[in-house]
Each structure stands twice: as C-alpha cells, then as structure tokens.
Design a protein around this motif. Structure first.
Motif, PDB file in Angstrom:
ATOM      1  N   ALA A  50      84.477  62.538 -52.335  1.00 26.72           N
ATOM      2  CA  ALA A  50      84.673  62.438 -53.780  1.00 26.72           C
ATOM      3  C   ALA A  50      85.951  61.675 -54.101  1.00 26.72           C
ATOM      4  N   ILE A  51      85.881  60.862 -55.175  1.00 30.54           N
ATOM      5  CA  ILE A  51      87.010  60.042 -55.613  1.00 30.54           C
ATOM      6  C   ILE A  51      87.275  60.312 -57.094  1.00 30.54           C
ATOM      7  N   ILE A  52      88.514  60.636 -57.428  1.00 33.44           N
ATOM      8  CA  ILE A  52      88.910  60.847 -58.820  1.00 33.44           C
ATOM      9  C   ILE A  52      88.850  59.519 -59.572  1.00 33.44           C
ATOM     10  N   THR A  53      88.132  59.487 -60.703  1.00 37.28           N
ATOM     11  CA  THR A  53      88.074  58.257 -61.495  1.00 37.28           C
ATOM     12  C   THR A  53      88.369  58.501 -62.974  1.00 37.28           C
ATOM     13  N   GLY A  54      87.691  59.451 -63.596  1.00 37.60           N
ATOM     14  CA  GLY A  54      87.896  59.696 -65.026  1.00 37.60           C
ATOM     15  C   GLY A  54      87.327  58.612 -65.911  1.00 37.60           C
ATOM     16  N   THR A  55      86.383  57.810 -65.374  1.00 36.33           N
ATOM     17  CA  THR A  55      85.847  56.703 -66.149  1.00 36.33           C
ATOM     18  C   THR A  55      84.335  56.784 -66.284  1.00 36.33           C
ATOM     19  N   SER A  56      83.844  56.064 -67.279  1.00 43.07           N
ATOM     20  CA  SER A  56      82.414  55.827 -67.422  1.00 43.07           C
ATOM     21  C   SER A  56      82.036  54.626 -66.567  1.00 43.07           C
ATOM     22  N   THR A  57      80.763  54.257 -66.578  1.00 44.21           N
ATOM     23  CA  THR A  57      80.324  53.093 -65.807  1.00 44.21           C
ATOM     24  C   THR A  57      80.970  51.805 -66.311  1.00 44.21           C
ATOM     25  N   SER A  58      81.338  51.770 -67.582  1.00 43.47           N
ATOM     26  CA  SER A  58      81.966  50.572 -68.146  1.00 43.47           C
ATOM     27  C   SER A  58      83.472  50.544 -67.960  1.00 43.47           C
ATOM     28  N   GLY A  59      84.035  51.598 -67.357  1.00 40.62           N
ATOM     29  CA  GLY A  59      85.479  51.659 -67.149  1.00 40.62           C
ATOM     30  C   GLY A  59      86.237  52.346 -68.259  1.00 40.62           C
ATOM     31  N   ALA A  95      87.555  55.494 -70.553  1.00 40.41           N
ATOM     32  CA  ALA A  95      87.948  56.858 -70.204  1.00 40.41           C
ATOM     33  C   ALA A  95      86.897  57.855 -70.638  1.00 40.41           C
ATOM     34  N   THR A  96      86.652  58.825 -69.758  1.00 34.99           N
ATOM     35  CA  THR A  96      85.774  59.951 -70.084  1.00 34.99           C
ATOM     36  C   THR A  96      86.529  61.214 -69.648  1.00 34.99           C
ATOM     37  N   ASP A  97      85.879  62.220 -69.120  1.00 36.82           N
ATOM     38  CA  ASP A  97      86.592  63.437 -68.709  1.00 36.82           C
ATOM     39  C   ASP A  97      87.697  63.084 -67.714  1.00 36.82           C
ATOM     40  N   ASN A  98      88.946  63.401 -68.068  1.00 43.21           N
ATOM     41  CA  ASN A  98      90.068  63.004 -67.217  1.00 43.21           C
ATOM     42  C   ASN A  98      91.196  64.036 -67.242  1.00 43.21           C
ATOM     43  N   CYS A  99      90.820  65.325 -67.347  1.00 46.19           N
ATOM     44  CA  CYS A  99      91.803  66.411 -67.267  1.00 46.19           C
ATOM     45  C   CYS A  99      92.965  66.202 -68.241  1.00 46.19           C
ATOM     46  N   ASP A 100      92.594  65.888 -69.477  1.00 48.78           N
ATOM     47  CA  ASP A 100      93.600  65.685 -70.532  1.00 48.78           C
ATOM     48  C   ASP A 100      94.648  64.669 -70.081  1.00 48.78           C
ATOM     49  N   ASP A 101      94.154  63.486 -69.731  1.00 43.26           N
ATOM     50  CA  ASP A 101      95.033  62.417 -69.218  1.00 43.26           C
ATOM     51  C   ASP A 101      95.850  62.894 -68.014  1.00 43.26           C
ATOM     52  N   TRP A 102      95.197  63.642 -67.138  1.00 44.71           N
ATOM     53  CA  TRP A 102      95.760  64.073 -65.846  1.00 44.71           C
ATOM     54  C   TRP A 102      96.956  65.001 -66.007  1.00 44.71           C
ATOM     55  N   THR A 103      96.881  65.843 -67.049  1.00 44.92           N
ATOM     56  CA  THR A 103      97.933  66.854 -67.248  1.00 44.92           C
ATOM     57  C   THR A 103      97.409  68.267 -67.026  1.00 44.92           C
ATOM     58  N   ASN A 104      96.095  68.423 -66.950  1.00 42.94           N
ATOM     59  CA  ASN A 104      95.472  69.737 -66.830  1.00 42.94           C
ATOM     60  C   ASN A 104      95.067  69.976 -65.382  1.00 42.94           C
ATOM     61  N   SER A 149      76.140  52.698 -59.932  1.00 42.61           N
ATOM     62  CA  SER A 149      77.277  53.195 -60.687  1.00 42.61           C
ATOM     63  C   SER A 149      77.872  54.467 -60.081  1.00 42.61           C
ATOM     64  N   ARG A 150      77.265  54.913 -58.977  1.00 43.13           N
ATOM     65  CA  ARG A 150      77.669  56.169 -58.353  1.00 43.13           C
ATOM     66  C   ARG A 150      79.079  56.101 -57.776  1.00 43.13           C
ATOM     67  N   TRP A 151      79.603  54.902 -57.541  1.00 47.66           N
ATOM     68  CA  TRP A 151      80.927  54.804 -56.934  1.00 47.66           C
ATOM     69  C   TRP A 151      82.017  55.331 -57.846  1.00 47.66           C
ATOM     70  N   THR A 152      81.748  55.353 -59.163  1.00 49.22           N
ATOM     71  CA  THR A 152      82.763  55.806 -60.115  1.00 49.22           C
ATOM     72  C   THR A 152      82.283  56.936 -61.014  1.00 49.22           C
ATOM     73  N   VAL A 153      80.969  57.078 -61.188  1.00 46.72           N
ATOM     74  CA  VAL A 153      80.418  58.126 -62.063  1.00 46.72           C
ATOM     75  C   VAL A 153      79.297  58.837 -61.325  1.00 46.72           C
ATOM     76  N   SER A 154      79.589  60.047 -60.848  1.00 42.01           N
ATOM     77  CA  SER A 154      78.541  60.755 -60.120  1.00 42.01           C
ATOM     78  C   SER A 154      78.711  62.254 -60.109  1.00 42.01           C
ATOM     79  N   ASP A 155      79.928  62.742 -60.279  1.00 42.64           N
ATOM     80  CA  ASP A 155      80.169  64.171 -60.096  1.00 42.64           C
ATOM     81  C   ASP A 155      81.239  64.619 -61.079  1.00 42.64           C
ATOM     82  N   ASN A 156      80.922  65.574 -61.935  1.00 42.31           N
ATOM     83  CA  ASN A 156      81.885  66.105 -62.889  1.00 42.31           C
ATOM     84  C   ASN A 156      82.520  67.360 -62.288  1.00 42.31           C
ATOM     85  N   ARG A 157      83.831  67.305 -62.057  1.00 44.76           N
ATOM     86  CA  ARG A 157      84.493  68.340 -61.277  1.00 44.76           C
ATOM     87  C   ARG A 157      85.583  69.043 -62.088  1.00 44.76           C
TER      88      ARG A 157
END
Length: 264
Positions: A40-49, A51-60, A77-85
């Motif tokens: 798994a790789i942290i991205t916080g992006t949609s397929t278009s790049g 921002a989507t779910d990103n832990c409150d801009d990486w503060t949470n 698109s699985r390389w960046t959008v595949s698993d919501n953690r």
C-alpha cells in the motif's frame, strides 16, 4: 518532467501522462532497487490527482480519519486510488524527483498484442462469444491478426488456447508483459500491466478469466460461461495489476465485465 524507476526502466514522461494513465512500468521498486510486489502507498488523491481523503491534510493520525491509498504493483488507476485506509494505518509513499526536466521516451516493442475490451459482456456467451467480442473490438481499432479471449474453462486453461511458441505479448503501449521473453504461463507477477484497450486508453474495469492462473484449469467459471445468474460466480481481475494479475477476485455472473484479448 521525466521519471524513471531505480532500475532505469521508464515510469512516465509528463504530469499530463500520469493523469491520462500512460504509465509504462509500475513504480514497484524502492530506493535500493528492491521489487516490493504489492504494498500500500499513501496518496490522498483521486485518479486525476485532485485531493480526496487525506487525513485532514495529513494532520489526523486517529482511526476516525481516512486516506486514499494505491498499490505499488499497479498502473492506472489502481496505482494511486484503490484502498481507503484509516489514518493510523502505516503505509509507504511514492517519492518523485523534482529537480530535473528530462524527456523520457519508450520505444514500443514488437510482439503479440494483449488488450482489454472497451466494453463489458455478460458471462453466459461462452468462449465463442468472448472470442467474437475480441475480434470485433480489434477490427474496430484497425488491428490485423487473430485475437481470442484469455478465459479458462473447467477442461482447459486460458493459456492452452494460444500458440506457446509465438512472440511474447505486449500491452497496447508496446510494453512487454514479461521480460526476456519469459513464458506467460504461471507468471504471477508481470513486468507491465495489461490494463489498456486496443486504442491504448487505460482501463481498470475488471475482466473475466475463470481461474487463479492463466496456466490453470478454470475453477469458478459461471458454469463454463453458460450462465448470467447471480447464484453463480466467476473469477475476474483488475487489469491494472501486475502482481497476482489473473483470477484474484470473484463476482456474481450477472455483473457484466470486460475480456482480456490476446493475439494468437
């Protein structure tokens, strides 16, 4: 612009290529050149790049927050959008150099073409129906040659349908699926994904296959592709994967899916 992996293989050329899904080889390797497989790789992006779910801009860092993750073995698109953690779940990150402007090119290689159909089909059309679907889409894309579906039955593996002594297969970007002409049978990890249609457009829509490996007999095949009943199951796969790229998921036979088409 211009990114390569730590083994020198090209990843992509421009940011526009990234968002369009033109990815030659998945990132997959760490800074020491070690192939990580599927992590798994942290991205916080949609397929278009965007921002989507990103832990409150990486503060949470609590279990209440969420971030989007991709998988290192995959292309669009699985390389960046595949698993919501959950935000308290550790994962790796992609590291991109930003201090160079280089033109990275890839010269498409010769080989038999592998592509994923643009459109879905129901599971009850049999091998003949799958093959016809591949032939129709190849013809629409202006391709010559004979194309058949890489689909297993209870009596024959998918790979058995094809000439084992022919040239290696390449995806629609011209990237070899396996290196050094390695045989496709029983390969659990591809070098490049099959996740492009006959025109070279990326797709992450699942395709039917029916077995856990392209070299194995079918075991979950919608009754050998004779039923579209929700009471039956068929194996299928996300084509953006390179690790465990064949038959990794099951779904009800009533759900239309795409077809992996290989040139024979």
């Amino acid at each position: 612009q211009g990114w390569i992996r730590t083994d020198g293989r090209p990843f992509t050329n421009t940011i526009a290529d990234i968002t369009a899904g033109r990815l030659w080889y998945p990132v997959a390797l760490d800074e020491n050149g070690e192939h990580l497989g599927e992590v798994a790789i942290i991205t916080g992006t949609s397929t278009s790049g965007l921002a989507t779910d990103n832990c409150d801009d990486w503060t949470n860092t609590t279990s209440a927050g969420r971030y989007e993750a991709g998988w290192s073995d995959s292309t669009f698109s699985r390389w960046t959008v595949s698993d919501n953690r959950q935000c308290d779940s550790a994962a790796r990150v992609y590291c991109f150099g930003v201090d160079l402007v280089a033109d990275v090119e890839f010269e498409p290689e010769e080989g038999r073409l592998a592509f994923v159909s643009q459109t879905n089909v129901v599971a009850n059309i049999g091998l003949e129906g799958f093959d016809q679907h591949c032939a129709t889409e190849a013809e629409s894309a202006g391709l010559t040659g004979t194309f058949m579906a890489a689909v297993a039955t209870s009596t024959a593996p998918a790979l058995e349908r094809f000439d084992q002594d022919g040239p290696p297969w390449v995806n629609a970007l011209g990237v070899p699926l396996t290196s050094l002409n390695a045989p496709l049978g029983n390969v659990t990890q591809l070098d490049a994904s099959v996740g492009y249609d006959a025109t070279g457009a990326p797709t992450s829509n699942f395709y039917w296959n029916g077995s856990p490996s392209i070299g194995n007999l079918g075991d979950i095949t919608c009754n050998d592709w004779s039923t579209a009943s929700s009471a039956s199951q068929g194996r299928r796969t996300d084509p953006s994967r390179t690790e465990n790229w064949f038959g990794t998921a099951t779904n009800g036979c009533e759900v239309p899916s795409r077809v992996l088409c290989l040139e024979n």
